[in-house]
Design an enzyme around this catalytic site. Structure first.
Site, PDB file in Angstrom:
ATOM      1  N   GLY A  70       1.440 -23.794  -2.009  1.00 25.50           N
ATOM      2  CA  GLY A  70       1.303 -22.852  -3.114  1.00 25.50           C
ATOM      3  C   GLY A  70       1.122 -23.555  -4.448  1.00 25.50           C
ATOM      4  O   GLY A  70       0.314 -23.121  -5.290  1.00 25.50           O
ATOM      5  N   SER A  71       1.833 -24.632  -4.663  1.00 23.64           N
ATOM      6  CA  SER A  71       1.761 -25.331  -5.954  1.00 23.64           C
ATOM      7  C   SER A  71       0.351 -25.848  -6.220  1.00 23.64           C
ATOM      8  O   SER A  71      -0.190 -25.664  -7.314  1.00 23.64           O
ATOM      9  CB  SER A  71       2.744 -26.510  -5.985  1.00 23.64           C
ATOM     10  OG  SER A  71       4.062 -26.055  -5.792  1.00 23.64           O
ATOM     11  N   ASN A 151       9.814 -14.902  -7.275  1.00 21.78           N
ATOM     12  CA  ASN A 151      10.571 -15.590  -6.236  1.00 21.78           C
ATOM     13  C   ASN A 151      12.076 -15.566  -6.462  1.00 21.78           C
ATOM     14  O   ASN A 151      12.841 -15.687  -5.518  1.00 21.78           O
ATOM     15  CB  ASN A 151      10.097 -17.041  -6.109  1.00 21.78           C
ATOM     16  CG  ASN A 151      10.003 -17.745  -7.439  1.00 21.78           C
ATOM     17  OD1 ASN A 151       9.318 -17.287  -8.355  1.00 21.78           O
ATOM     18  ND2 ASN A 151      10.697 -18.849  -7.582  1.00 21.78           N
ATOM     19  N   GLN A 179       5.146 -15.288  -2.655  1.00 24.54           N
ATOM     20  CA  GLN A 179       6.280 -14.501  -2.141  1.00 24.54           C
ATOM     21  C   GLN A 179       5.833 -13.190  -1.486  1.00 24.54           C
ATOM     22  O   GLN A 179       6.645 -12.508  -0.867  1.00 24.54           O
ATOM     23  CB  GLN A 179       7.260 -14.185  -3.278  1.00 24.54           C
ATOM     24  CG  GLN A 179       8.030 -15.389  -3.778  1.00 24.54           C
ATOM     25  CD  GLN A 179       9.071 -15.897  -2.784  1.00 24.54           C
ATOM     26  OE1 GLN A 179       9.595 -15.143  -1.961  1.00 24.54           O
ATOM     27  NE2 GLN A 179       9.371 -17.180  -2.850  1.00 24.54           N
ATOM     28  N   SER A 199       1.252 -19.714   0.521  1.00 24.61           N
ATOM     29  CA  SER A 199       1.888 -20.899   1.091  1.00 24.61           C
ATOM     30  C   SER A 199       2.477 -20.583   2.456  1.00 24.61           C
ATOM     31  O   SER A 199       3.152 -19.563   2.621  1.00 24.61           O
ATOM     32  CB  SER A 199       2.984 -21.376   0.133  1.00 24.61           C
ATOM     33  OG  SER A 199       3.690 -22.448   0.723  1.00 24.61           O
ATOM     34  N   GLY A 200       2.233 -21.467   3.432  1.00 23.91           N
ATOM     35  CA  GLY A 200       2.634 -21.216   4.820  1.00 23.91           C
ATOM     36  C   GLY A 200       4.129 -21.049   5.036  1.00 23.91           C
ATOM     37  O   GLY A 200       4.560 -20.225   5.838  1.00 23.91           O
ATOM     38  N   HIS A 201       4.934 -21.824   4.304  1.00 28.43           N
ATOM     39  CA  HIS A 201       6.363 -21.871   4.665  1.00 28.43           C
ATOM     40  C   HIS A 201       7.184 -20.702   4.136  1.00 28.43           C
ATOM     41  O   HIS A 201       8.391 -20.643   4.362  1.00 28.43           O
ATOM     42  CB  HIS A 201       6.984 -23.216   4.253  1.00 28.43           C
ATOM     43  CG  HIS A 201       7.195 -23.422   2.781  1.00 28.43           C
ATOM     44  ND1 HIS A 201       8.428 -23.357   2.206  1.00 28.43           N
ATOM     45  CD2 HIS A 201       6.333 -23.713   1.788  1.00 28.43           C
ATOM     46  CE1 HIS A 201       8.327 -23.608   0.904  1.00 28.43           C
ATOM     47  NE2 HIS A 201       7.061 -23.825   0.628  1.00 28.43           N
ATOM     48  N   THR A 237      -8.766 -35.391   4.562  1.00 30.03           N
ATOM     49  CA  THR A 237      -8.888 -34.894   5.929  1.00 30.03           C
ATOM     50  C   THR A 237      -7.943 -33.713   6.123  1.00 30.03           C
ATOM     51  O   THR A 237      -6.778 -33.775   5.747  1.00 30.03           O
ATOM     52  CB  THR A 237      -8.561 -36.025   6.930  1.00 30.03           C
ATOM     53  OG1 THR A 237      -9.467 -37.098   6.657  1.00 30.03           O
ATOM     54  CG2 THR A 237      -8.723 -35.566   8.368  1.00 30.03           C
ATOM     55  N   CYS A 324      13.925 -25.395  -7.272  1.00 31.28           N
ATOM     56  CA  CYS A 324      13.420 -26.406  -8.187  1.00 31.28           C
ATOM     57  C   CYS A 324      14.353 -26.577  -9.375  1.00 31.28           C
ATOM     58  O   CYS A 324      14.462 -27.653  -9.936  1.00 31.28           O
ATOM     59  CB  CYS A 324      12.034 -26.021  -8.690  1.00 31.28           C
ATOM     60  SG  CYS A 324      11.065 -25.184  -7.464  1.00 31.28           S
TER      61      CYS A 324
HETATM   62  C1  LIG Z   1       7.486 -21.389  -3.133  1.00 29.23           C
HETATM   63  C2  LIG Z   1       6.631 -20.903  -4.259  1.00 29.23           C
HETATM   64  C3  LIG Z   1       5.602 -21.691  -4.787  1.00 29.23           C
HETATM   65  C4  LIG Z   1       5.355 -23.109  -4.323  1.00 29.23           C
HETATM   66  O1  LIG Z   1       4.796 -23.164  -3.066  1.00 29.23           O
HETATM   67  P1  LIG Z   1       4.809 -24.588  -2.277  1.00 29.23           P
HETATM   68  O2  LIG Z   1       4.039 -24.326  -1.040  1.00 29.23           O
HETATM   69  O3  LIG Z   1       6.261 -24.879  -2.015  1.00 29.23           O
HETATM   70  O4  LIG Z   1       4.164 -25.578  -3.175  1.00 29.23           O
HETATM   71  C5  LIG Z   1       4.826 -21.168  -5.797  1.00 29.23           C
HETATM   72  N1  LIG Z   1       5.027 -19.932  -6.261  1.00 29.23           N
HETATM   73  C6  LIG Z   1       6.007 -19.140  -5.777  1.00 29.23           C
HETATM   74  C7  LIG Z   1       6.172 -17.765  -6.328  1.00 29.23           C
HETATM   75  C8  LIG Z   1       6.845 -19.602  -4.772  1.00 29.23           C
HETATM   76  O5  LIG Z   1       7.815 -18.817  -4.312  1.00 29.23           O
END
Ligand SMILES: *Cc1c(COP(=O)(O)O)cnc(C)c1O
Length: 395
Positions: A70-71, A151, A179, A199-201, A237, A324
């Site tokens: 996401g970042s 978030n 989110q 973001s996947g996680h 890659t 963070c």
């Molecule tokens: C977790 C989060 C991110 C960052 O995503 P990463 O994949 O950890 O870099 C950015 N924005 C929001 C709103 C998030 O909750």
């Protein structure tokens, strides 16, 4: 009992996501840029994953660029719109005061380069309105970047309305939807979203992989220079195992939103109802337009850090502010932005649920949080001063 209630920080990988990853670690290990069959097999998997992600968002596969998370997607979206705007002499950017640091720090960097950054006030209702965006847009606005859902406090922003305002004004609209993806229904075309980060996680996929949707016709600039992967927009890659796993997790999450999220929201509401009974507490975030899994409270007279440590000892993994900011003594910029004063902002607790949580876990949280808050208040000199009237209650 052990309760994981920190799903806004990250989620456990689903079996679907793990199963989708393994073939690309042991069998299909090729480089998608290779012309031979082993490479082409990886290339096919990559393009199938792109199609899956695009389908979930309601866009075309070519509008998806895979990133490291996401970042990176936030950085690339914002920098691209800024560079594009600057070429036409437009250097005004609209955002909100409670964005993720991936957005805010990128905007800080642009401000040092001469961009004018306008952060919308989020203190009213712990949200913004589309009217605020409309009022802020100027001739020289090159980007509106507004998160889909917060978030920390769970507020869900009026994205479709903001999309309509931006479309009308012909200003590119980016949303950090990290989110929201997999938790809320999203359609980038219907909602007039030009760029979107995910973001996947955050939806039971793997860490270190994400994607940026960018509407065809809007130019992207590279933040990672190198080879011509991702149509020349993101070198390196490709993380095939991670990308295929994320796509599987995303499809799984999006296909089951209507089934999972009402149950998660019901657990959220039970937590909010129960924790509101604690005296001198306040719910943070929009009480109506709210992420299904988010609970965030301030408890006066205690320190969030001590609360987290004691909760951890009682088997509850929670958070105070975002991962963070924890570790620093500054209170969360989000809580300050919604108008919480320093003392109150320090006593915050975020519980973020997923469909893996159970009613029994909610019972456990509802039992231990009031106990731990009472215990800490008993030891707190600030609480004593509040009780004896030496200090005035804020909440
Ligand atoms: C977790 C989060 C991110 C960052 O995503 P990463 O994949 O950890 O870099 C950015 N924005 C929001 C709103 C998030 O909750």
């Amino acid at each position: 009992m052990y309760v994981y209630a920190d799903n806004a920080a990250t989620t456990a990988m689903s079996q679907v996501a793990i199963d989708a990853m393994i073939p690309y670690m042991n069998k299909v290990y090729g480089n998608p840029s290779s012309l031979h069959s082993v490479g082409q097999e990886a290339k096919e998997a990559l393009e199938a994953a792109r199609e899956t992600v695009a389908k979930c968002l309601g866009c075309e596969p070519r509008e998806i660029t895979f990133t490291s998370g996401g970042s990176e997607a936030d950085n690339q979206a914002i920098i691209s719109a800024a560079r594009f705007g600057a070429r036409k002499g437009k250097k005004h950017i609209i955002s909100t005061a409670f964005e993720h640091h991936a957005v805010l720090h990128t905007l800080n960097k642009l401000e040092k380069e001469g961009f004018e950054i306008q952060l919308l006030d989020v203190s009213k209702g712990h949200n913004i309105t589309a009217q605020q965006v409309k009022d802020a847009i100027r001739e020289d606005t090159c980007l509106v970047t507004v998160m889909y859902a917060n978030n920390e406090i769970g507020s869900v922003l009026p994205i479709a309305e903001i999309g309509a305002v931006c479309k009308e004004a012909k200003v590119p609209f980016h949303t950090d939807a990290v989110q929201a993806v997999g938790h809320l229904h999203i359609n980038v075309k219907e909602q007039n979203i030009d760029m979107l980060s995910l973001s996947g996680h955050k939806f039971h996929g793997p860490k270190g992989v994400g994607a940026l949707y960018c509407r065809r016709g809007l130019p992207l600039v590279n933040v990672i220079e190198g080879g011509a992967q991702e149509r020349g927009k993101r070198a390196g890659t490709e993380n095939i195992a991670g990308i295929c796993s994320m796509a599987a997790a995303m499809k799984d999450a999006c296909d089951h939103i209507d089934e999972n999220m009402p149950r998660v929201a019901a657990m959220r509401d039970r937590l909010i109802e129960g924790l509101s009974q604690i005296p001198h507490s306040a719910l943070n975030g929009d009480s109506v337009n709210r992420l299904p899994g988010n609970v965030n409270f301030c408890f006066e007279g205690i320190e969030g850090e001590s609360l987290l440590l004691l909760l951890d000892m009682k088997g509850v993994c929670a958070s105070s502010g975002s991962a963070c900011t924890s570790g620093s003594l500054d209170p969360s910029h989000v809580l300050l932005a919604i108008g919480r004063v320093h003392d109150v902002a320090h006593g915050s607790l975020r519980l973020s649920l997923s469909e893996y949580n159970t009613e029994e876990e909610v019972d456990h949280i509802l039992k231990v949080v009031p106990e731990v808050v009472a215990y800490l208040r008993n030891m707190s000199p600030v609480w004593r001063d509040l009780q004896t009237g030496k200090r005035q209650y804020i909440l």
